[in-house]
Write a protein that holds these residues in place. Structure first.
Motif, PDB file in Angstrom:
ATOM      1  N   UNK A 136      47.729  38.956 -41.309  1.00  0.00           N
ATOM      2  CA  UNK A 136      46.932  39.846 -42.156  1.00  0.00           C
ATOM      3  C   UNK A 136      47.050  41.295 -41.681  1.00  0.00           C
ATOM      4  N   UNK A 137      47.089  41.488 -40.353  1.00  0.00           N
ATOM      5  CA  UNK A 137      47.211  42.835 -39.827  1.00  0.00           C
ATOM      6  C   UNK A 137      48.494  43.518 -40.265  1.00  0.00           C
ATOM      7  N   UNK A 138      49.549  42.722 -40.458  1.00  0.00           N
ATOM      8  CA  UNK A 138      50.838  43.282 -40.884  1.00  0.00           C
ATOM      9  C   UNK A 138      50.721  43.908 -42.269  1.00  0.00           C
ATOM     10  N   UNK A 139      49.902  43.287 -43.140  1.00  0.00           N
ATOM     11  CA  UNK A 139      49.721  43.822 -44.497  1.00  0.00           C
ATOM     12  C   UNK A 139      49.218  45.249 -44.449  1.00  0.00           C
ATOM     13  N   UNK A 140      48.273  45.502 -43.515  1.00  0.00           N
ATOM     14  CA  UNK A 140      47.660  46.824 -43.465  1.00  0.00           C
ATOM     15  C   UNK A 140      48.582  47.876 -42.850  1.00  0.00           C
ATOM     16  N   UNK A 141      49.711  47.436 -42.284  1.00  0.00           N
ATOM     17  CA  UNK A 141      50.723  48.401 -41.837  1.00  0.00           C
ATOM     18  C   UNK A 141      51.459  49.002 -43.032  1.00  0.00           C
ATOM     19  N   UNK A 142      51.407  48.274 -44.164  1.00  0.00           N
ATOM     20  CA  UNK A 142      52.128  48.709 -45.366  1.00  0.00           C
ATOM     21  C   UNK A 142      51.179  49.240 -46.447  1.00  0.00           C
ATOM     22  N   UNK A 143      50.001  48.626 -46.548  1.00  0.00           N
ATOM     23  CA  UNK A 143      49.035  49.015 -47.570  1.00  0.00           C
ATOM     24  C   UNK A 143      47.645  49.093 -46.940  1.00  0.00           C
ATOM     25  N   UNK A 144      46.964  50.211 -47.128  1.00  0.00           N
ATOM     26  CA  UNK A 144      45.680  50.431 -46.478  1.00  0.00           C
ATOM     27  C   UNK A 144      44.556  49.574 -47.048  1.00  0.00           C
ATOM     28  N   UNK A 145      44.713  49.127 -48.306  1.00  0.00           N
ATOM     29  CA  UNK A 145      43.653  48.364 -48.956  1.00  0.00           C
ATOM     30  C   UNK A 145      44.246  47.512 -50.068  1.00  0.00           C
ATOM     31  N   UNK A 146      43.429  46.614 -50.583  1.00  0.00           N
ATOM     32  CA  UNK A 146      43.842  45.792 -51.727  1.00  0.00           C
ATOM     33  C   UNK A 146      44.105  46.672 -52.944  1.00  0.00           C
ATOM     34  N   UNK A 147      43.271  47.692 -53.121  1.00  0.00           N
ATOM     35  CA  UNK A 147      43.442  48.594 -54.254  1.00  0.00           C
ATOM     36  C   UNK A 147      44.790  49.313 -54.184  1.00  0.00           C
ATOM     37  N   UNK A 148      45.146  49.790 -52.996  1.00  0.00           N
ATOM     38  CA  UNK A 148      46.441  50.479 -52.841  1.00  0.00           C
ATOM     39  C   UNK A 148      47.585  49.516 -53.120  1.00  0.00           C
ATOM     40  N   UNK A 149      47.456  48.278 -52.639  1.00  0.00           N
ATOM     41  CA  UNK A 149      48.493  47.265 -52.885  1.00  0.00           C
ATOM     42  C   UNK A 149      48.629  47.014 -54.382  1.00  0.00           C
ATOM     43  N   UNK A 150      47.512  46.837 -55.073  1.00  0.00           N
ATOM     44  CA  UNK A 150      47.524  46.548 -56.507  1.00  0.00           C
ATOM     45  C   UNK A 150      48.223  47.661 -57.288  1.00  0.00           C
ATOM     46  N   UNK A 151      47.795  48.899 -57.054  1.00  0.00           N
ATOM     47  CA  UNK A 151      48.356  49.992 -57.834  1.00  0.00           C
ATOM     48  C   UNK A 151      49.772  50.366 -57.390  1.00  0.00           C
TER      49      UNK A 151
ATOM     50  N   UNK B 276      41.275  40.618 -60.441  1.00  0.00           N
ATOM     51  CA  UNK B 276      41.432  41.491 -59.272  1.00  0.00           C
ATOM     52  C   UNK B 276      40.453  41.146 -58.156  1.00  0.00           C
ATOM     53  N   UNK B 277      39.174  40.976 -58.517  1.00  0.00           N
ATOM     54  CA  UNK B 277      38.156  40.774 -57.488  1.00  0.00           C
ATOM     55  C   UNK B 277      38.291  39.424 -56.788  1.00  0.00           C
ATOM     56  N   UNK B 278      39.048  38.491 -57.382  1.00  0.00           N
ATOM     57  CA  UNK B 278      39.199  37.158 -56.794  1.00  0.00           C
ATOM     58  C   UNK B 278      40.322  37.101 -55.750  1.00  0.00           C
ATOM     59  N   UNK B 279      41.197  38.072 -55.765  1.00  0.00           N
ATOM     60  CA  UNK B 279      42.344  38.075 -54.842  1.00  0.00           C
ATOM     61  C   UNK B 279      41.913  38.633 -53.488  1.00  0.00           C
ATOM     62  N   UNK B 280      42.206  37.878 -52.436  1.00  0.00           N
ATOM     63  CA  UNK B 280      41.860  38.296 -51.083  1.00  0.00           C
ATOM     64  C   UNK B 280      43.134  38.604 -50.282  1.00  0.00           C
ATOM     65  N   UNK B 281      43.050  39.573 -49.403  1.00  0.00           N
ATOM     66  CA  UNK B 281      44.206  39.939 -48.582  1.00  0.00           C
ATOM     67  C   UNK B 281      44.625  38.775 -47.687  1.00  0.00           C
ATOM     68  N   UNK B 282      43.659  37.940 -47.293  1.00  0.00           N
ATOM     69  CA  UNK B 282      43.987  36.742 -46.507  1.00  0.00           C
ATOM     70  C   UNK B 282      44.963  35.852 -47.259  1.00  0.00           C
ATOM     71  N   UNK B 283      44.730  35.694 -48.582  1.00  0.00           N
ATOM     72  CA  UNK B 283      45.601  34.848 -49.404  1.00  0.00           C
ATOM     73  C   UNK B 283      46.990  35.458 -49.533  1.00  0.00           C
TER      74      UNK B 283
END
Length: 459
Positions: free
Chosen positions: A46-61, A30-37
């Motif tokens: 990258x900004x588009x991702x945050x329109x759908x998920x507020x954080x990496x944690x939210x995306x993961x779960x 988990x800690x190795x995955x970056x939103x940039x990737x």
């Protein structure tokens, strides 16, 4: 119409994000995955991702919840039989390999699940086969059994089959055969569990620490065995911490790999680091855990695991690492004071610079524990002895003052957890009757079941 098209486009983008993130979370910790990737692989800003998920944690779960909810809905719609359950569970996990790998990693954390919703969904998954089994009991189609235990066996067996299918990159026809074998095994397991005859009244002695023996004893008792836990090991600090202290105080960050071969090596590594007030930096350090339980202990100690060898042995580690160039790579192995030399020697032959250090030692238990074990053993009349390491065998001989091992064990069945333990036992002239293909306690218990089944059929 325009609104529907916009909605469809948003869903397509969201799916692209989920697919890209699933692949990365499956391949990395988990800690190795970056939103940039994630953005790069999804071909989105990258900004588009945050329109759908507020954080990496939210995306993961979100991924975990979406996939688990889909899976449970599928299984609930098609839950008429265990055959339906196993086939649909296998098919879904095989189709969604990335999610399966993510879920397996999350399961390693055991009580450390970070999301209560995932705990609830996992419990809901388990309830489905439990309810099928309960219904079968009510309709007298299945005899009395422990549906909680059998549900664990069923789900665990399905996951093992999925893992094997993924690793072997099975074709469609091979997958069909895998499902057929899976259903055949589960039908057999349920039949055995309901009659409870496969290990009924078998008297088994487990030699290990009491804590390590609890799970194995429970599984064997659920299979009908009469189990005596005879602790022959005590885990004590090493005589000298200097080798370990030198590494962690003067440059653990300079190492490329650290290898943990047991849960004890992980817990004692962490305890000593805490005593020294050292917080290891794992950013450039690859952690290898031999076995799922060792990996689970790493997760418990907040140590990121980068690799779990397919074979739970020192040879398995070497096979995995030989895929990479080990020339001048620095490898640290915190281990038992009586650790064997095969692993460090094999790595050194491959060009690695290997450093080992003791983090614990093996001793016999206190006299009061030994006396308690001897009292229980007296009159128990064992049939099967389980040895999980060379130390368990050697300490048993020492405690029991056995001078002629071959003669002593000639009237018993002997099971060894792996080839190293087997070799140690054979050196003393003792026959090893049972050894699993997979060097885990679950694998050993399956091998024991198979051994006694074949033995009964031969009569």
């Amino acid at each position: 119409m325009i609104f529907e098209e916009m909605t469809d486009k948003k869903q397509i983008k969201k799916n692209k994000i989920i697919d890209a993130a699933s692949m990365l979370f499956a391949q990395k910790n988990y800690h190795e995955v970056m939103m940039d990737d994630v953005a790069r692989i999804a071909s989105l800003a990258k900004g588009t991702l945050y329109n759908y998920f507020k954080s990496k944690e939210e995306l993961y779960y979100s991924i975990m919840r979406i996939r688990m909810a889909e899976l449970i809905e599928l299984l609930k719609v098609n839950n008429n039989s265990l055959h339906d359950f196993t086939e649909n569970l296998f098919s879904y996990m095989k189709k969604n390999e990335d999610f399966f790998l993510m879920y397996q990693k999350e399961k390693l954390k055991a009580d450390n699940f970070l999301c209560n919703q995932l705990k609830d969904l996992s419990s809901e998954l388990k309830k489905i086969p439990q309810e099928i089994l309960l219904k079968g009991k009510e309709e007298n189609k299945i005899k009395d059994l422990d549906e909680d235990f059998v549900a664990d066996v069923i789900i665990g067996t399905v996951f093992s089959s999925v893992k094997r299918s993924i690793e072997k990159k099975q074709s469609s026809s091979e997958t069909i055969c895998e499902v057929d074998k899976l259903n055949e095994f589960i039908n057999s397991a349920v039949e055995k569990s309901s009659s409870n005859q496969h290990l009924k009244d078998l008297k088994v002695v487990i030699t290990r620490t009491a804590e390590q023996s609890n799970d194995a004893a429970r599984m064997l008792r659920n299979l009908g065995a009469d189990v005596l836990v005879f602790p022959v090991l005590a885990i004590v600090p090493p005589d000298d911490w200097s080798g370990f202290d030198e590494v962690v105080q003067n440059g653990l960050s300079s190492y490329d790999y650290v290898i943990f071969s047991s849960t004890h090596s992980v817990s004692k590594f962490s305890e000593r680091c805490q005593e020294l007030n050292i917080l290891p930096d794992y950013d450039n350090l690859k952690v290898i855990a031999i076995g799922n339980k060792t990996a689970a202990q790493c997760e418990k100690e907040n140590i990121p695991v980068h690799l779990i060898p397919q074979k739970f042995s020192g040879n398995g580690v070497v096979e995995e690492l030989l895929k990479y160039d080990l020339s001048n790579k620095k490898v640290f192995i915190p281990r038992s004071a009586i650790g064997r030399e095969e692993l460090p020697e094999s790595l050194a032959k491959s060009g690695a610079i290997v450093k080992t250090a003791s983090v614990y030692n093996i001793s016999t238990p206190p006299q009061e524990i030994i006396e308690c074990g001897l009292n229980k053993l007296n009159g128990f009349n064992p049939e099967l002895f389980i040895f999980t390491s060379p130390s368990t065998f050697e300490n048993y001989l020492k405690i029991m003052q056995i001078e002629e091992p071959a003669k002593y064990f000639s009237k018993y069945t002997v099971a060894a957890l792996g080839p190293t333990t087997k070799a140690s036992i054979i050196q003393k002239g003792v026959d090893v009757n049972i050894m699993p293909d997979e060097y885990t306690m679950e694998g050993l218990i399956n091998a024991i079941i198979k051994y006694y089944k074949n033995k009964m059929e031969s009569f």
